[in-house]
Design a protein around this motif. Structure first.
Motif, PDB file in Angstrom:
ATOM      1  N   SER A 294       0.828  -1.210   0.000  1.00 21.21           N
ATOM      2  CA  SER A 294       0.000   0.000   0.000  1.00 21.21           C
ATOM      3  C   SER A 294       0.860   1.257   0.000  1.00 21.21           C
ATOM      4  CB  SER A 294      -0.930   0.009   1.207  1.00 21.21           C
ATOM      5  OG  SER A 294      -1.811  -1.091   1.187  1.00 21.21           O
ATOM      6  N   LEU A 295       1.940   1.229   0.764  1.00 20.11           N
ATOM      7  CA  LEU A 295       2.869   2.364   0.792  1.00 20.11           C
ATOM      8  C   LEU A 295       3.580   2.505  -0.555  1.00 20.11           C
ATOM      9  CD1 LEU A 295       4.461   1.720   4.305  1.00 20.11           C
ATOM     10  CD2 LEU A 295       2.831   3.524   3.749  1.00 20.11           C
ATOM     11  N   LEU A 296       3.962   1.377  -1.132  1.00 19.59           N
ATOM     12  CA  LEU A 296       4.658   1.392  -2.415  1.00 19.59           C
ATOM     13  C   LEU A 296       3.764   1.967  -3.507  1.00 19.59           C
ATOM     14  CD1 LEU A 296       7.230   0.504  -3.999  1.00 19.59           C
ATOM     15  CD2 LEU A 296       6.090  -1.703  -4.363  1.00 19.59           C
ATOM     16  N   ARG A 297       2.509   1.580  -3.522  1.00 17.84           N
ATOM     17  CA  ARG A 297       1.579   2.105  -4.511  1.00 17.84           C
ATOM     18  C   ARG A 297       1.407   3.616  -4.347  1.00 17.84           C
ATOM     19  NH1 ARG A 297      -1.266   1.996  -9.396  1.00 17.84           N
ATOM     20  NH2 ARG A 297      -2.998   3.429  -9.146  1.00 17.84           N
ATOM     21  N   ALA A 298       1.305   4.089  -3.104  1.00 14.90           N
ATOM     22  CA  ALA A 298       1.149   5.530  -2.872  1.00 14.90           C
ATOM     23  C   ALA A 298       2.377   6.290  -3.348  1.00 14.90           C
ATOM     24  CB  ALA A 298       0.891   5.800  -1.393  1.00 14.90           C
ATOM     25  N   ALA A 299       3.537   5.696  -3.157  1.00 18.34           N
ATOM     26  CA  ALA A 299       4.776   6.363  -3.568  1.00 18.34           C
ATOM     27  C   ALA A 299       4.928   6.396  -5.084  1.00 18.34           C
ATOM     28  CB  ALA A 299       5.973   5.651  -2.944  1.00 18.34           C
ATOM     29  N   LEU A 300       4.512   5.332  -5.767  1.00 17.30           N
ATOM     30  CA  LEU A 300       4.741   5.211  -7.204  1.00 17.30           C
ATOM     31  C   LEU A 300       3.565   5.646  -8.062  1.00 17.30           C
ATOM     32  CD1 LEU A 300       6.583   1.767  -7.356  1.00 17.30           C
ATOM     33  CD2 LEU A 300       7.559   3.998  -7.834  1.00 17.30           C
ATOM     34  N   ASP A 302       0.915   5.516 -10.731  1.00 13.13           N
ATOM     35  CA  ASP A 302       0.787   4.729 -11.958  1.00 13.13           C
ATOM     36  C   ASP A 302       2.103   4.117 -12.422  1.00 13.13           C
ATOM     37  OD1 ASP A 302      -1.908   5.240 -12.038  1.00 13.13           O
ATOM     38  OD2 ASP A 302      -1.737   6.945 -13.410  1.00 13.13           O
ATOM     39  N   ASP A 303       3.216   4.453 -11.768  1.00 12.86           N
ATOM     40  CA  ASP A 303       4.488   3.820 -12.096  1.00 12.86           C
ATOM     41  C   ASP A 303       4.630   2.446 -11.440  1.00 12.86           C
ATOM     42  OD1 ASP A 303       5.378   5.862 -13.731  1.00 12.86           O
ATOM     43  OD2 ASP A 303       6.298   6.966 -12.074  1.00 12.86           O
ATOM     44  N   PHE A 304       3.665   2.071 -10.591  1.00 12.66           N
ATOM     45  CA  PHE A 304       3.612   0.720 -10.042  1.00 12.66           C
ATOM     46  C   PHE A 304       3.304  -0.226 -11.202  1.00 12.66           C
ATOM     47  CE2 PHE A 304       2.113  -3.008  -7.979  1.00 12.66           C
ATOM     48  CZ  PHE A 304       2.491  -2.974  -6.649  1.00 12.66           C
ATOM     49  N   ARG A 305       4.211  -1.151 -11.467  1.00 15.29           N
ATOM     50  CA  ARG A 305       4.077  -2.000 -12.658  1.00 15.29           C
ATOM     51  C   ARG A 305       3.193  -3.208 -12.372  1.00 15.29           C
ATOM     52  NH1 ARG A 305       6.886  -1.035 -16.989  1.00 15.29           N
ATOM     53  NH2 ARG A 305       7.014  -3.217 -17.646  1.00 15.29           N
ATOM     54  N   SER A 306       2.190  -3.395 -13.206  1.00 17.24           N
ATOM     55  CA  SER A 306       1.243  -4.486 -13.043  1.00 17.24           C
ATOM     56  C   SER A 306       1.883  -5.817 -13.429  1.00 17.24           C
ATOM     57  CB  SER A 306       0.009  -4.244 -13.909  1.00 17.24           C
ATOM     58  OG  SER A 306       0.338  -4.361 -15.285  1.00 17.24           O
TER      59      SER A 306
END
Length: 399
Positions: A294-300, A302-306
């Motif tokens: 959840s923290l990683l998604r907030a930091a990234l 749309d750069d969070f790679r699916s």
């Protein structure tokens, strides 16, 4: 055919029922994220055996294989059919939709079988040998809580525990209406628990599949096999990479090196693939991973790679469209976006500051909660959850 009014029936990250329409829509989304066919029209595609084809990275790899590369072959998953009390499993519905999207002309068969069992290996390899006479790729992406050793009959149960000392860390909980940052303490695993986890999640079964292929003469020059792995942040290392799961992943990577030495004289290759973080049915069972992701998604953002994006990159490397991105341990790395030093510094700061009160500003808990629901076909836009759903969906017919 059965129409049912379905309710999720969930507690935390566990759902009793899956929604067939929502599961189908999730596969539709994966399909749309995956590039259109790359080869010439009418070309005969390579032959792939994908073990664990109904969920997580295995599903994404299957969709990319079919959509982009026109792969032929076999996908194996172990899924539960519908009963009087419950819907079929989410992976059942996802597999059915994957086959629909691939179309009637796709030369790809889905087997519903326990990949750990000798009978499943024989069934899959009988089909591959008779229909194709070779296998170009084997992708191994299996996550299971237990495994029966086919040689001894002993049932091994995995344990998610630290090694050496107790693990104390923050967790993310969704039992109420508001996400809560809680605390967790786990005692370390004993030697038997560590060994059992290695037997379930390590490289034993992957090696048995390669042995079976070799015995059938299905390994040839150009063959490439990969098994999915994960490293992750030092924040989660005590429960993951330095814990019982990490011991299993280390065994998986040692198995890859052994297989590479064995296969190299044949012109074939074996590697593990270190993927980036993802919300999967397996990962939600690991303490602290929910908060970290959840923290990683907030930091990234749309750069969070699916998983679809990562699977696309993986197939580009396996097919030679892009060079293999290997680290010093000869692992294919797909996780650079996650382990970038600046990203990890941001996550460390967020982790240290995370409390129930600060959570809305630091973590994307709404996204995570939605992703967990999507694993079972819930929280998918455009799905009419108020209407009765057709829950009786046949498993794809063999080709």
């Amino acid at each position: 055919m059965t129409l049912r009014q379905i309710k999720p029936g969930n507690r935390g990250f566990l759902y009793v029922n899956s929604h067939p329409g929502g599961c189908a829509a999730v596969v539709d989304d994966l399909w749309q994220q995956t590039p259109a066919p790359s080869g010439p029209a009418g070309a005969e595609g390579p032959v792939a055996l994908i073990i664990g084809s109904s969920a997580g990275y295995g599903l994404a790899a299957t969709v990319a294989a079919l959509r982009t590369h026109g792969m032929r072959g076999v996908g194996i998953a172990f899924e539960a059919p519908e009963t009087e009390r419950r819907t079929a499993s989410a992976g059942w519905y996802r597999t059915a939709r994957t086959a629909e999207l691939a179309g009637p002309d796709a030369d790809f068969t889905f087997l519903n079988a326990d990949a750990f069992a000798t009978a499943a290996k024989e069934q899959a390899l009988d089909h591959l040998a008779a229909r194709y006479g070779r296998v170009d790729y084997l992708v191994y992406s299996v996550a299971a809580p237990r495994r029966t050793d086919p040689a001894t009959g002993e049932v091994h149960h995995s344990a998610i525990k630290p090694l050496g000392s107790a693990y104390r860390a923050k967790t993310l909980q969704f039992d109420g209406d508001t996400p809560v940052v809680g605390a967790l303490e786990l005692d370390p695993a004993d030697d038997a628990e560590r060994e059992a986890t290695v037997r379930v999640m390590g490289g034993d079964d992957w090696k048995l599949w390669i042995d079976a292929l070799a015995d059938r003469g299905l390994i040839h020059g150009g063959f490439h096999t990969v098994a999915l792995s994960y490293v992750g942040s030092d924040l989660t290392a005590p429960i993951y990479r330095a814990g019982t799961i990490g011991a299993a992943k280390q065994h998986l990577e040692e198995t890859a090196r052994h297989l590479q030495q064995r296969l190299a004289p044949l012109g074939a290759q074996a590697h593990t693939v270190v993927a980036g973080a993802a919300v999967t049915q397996a990962s939600t069972a690991i303490p602290s991973i929910a908060l970290y992701t959840s923290l990683l998604r907030a930091a990234l953002g749309d750069d969070f790679r699916s998983t679809a994006q990562q699977a696309t990159t993986l197939w580009q490397q396996l097919t030679g469209a892009a060079p293999l991105q290997l680290d010093e341990e000869q692992r294919i790395r797909l996780d650079g976006w996650e382990l970038d030093a600046k990203v990890q510094a941001d996550i460390h700061a967020r982790w240290a500051a995370a409390t129930t009160d600060t959570l809305p500003d630091l973590a994307d808990t709404d996204w995570f909660h939605t992703q967990v629901g999507r694993l079972y076909g819930w929280h998918v836009p455009g799905t009419d959850y108020a209407a009765p759903a057709q829950t009786t969906v046949p498993w794809p017919a063999m080709h």
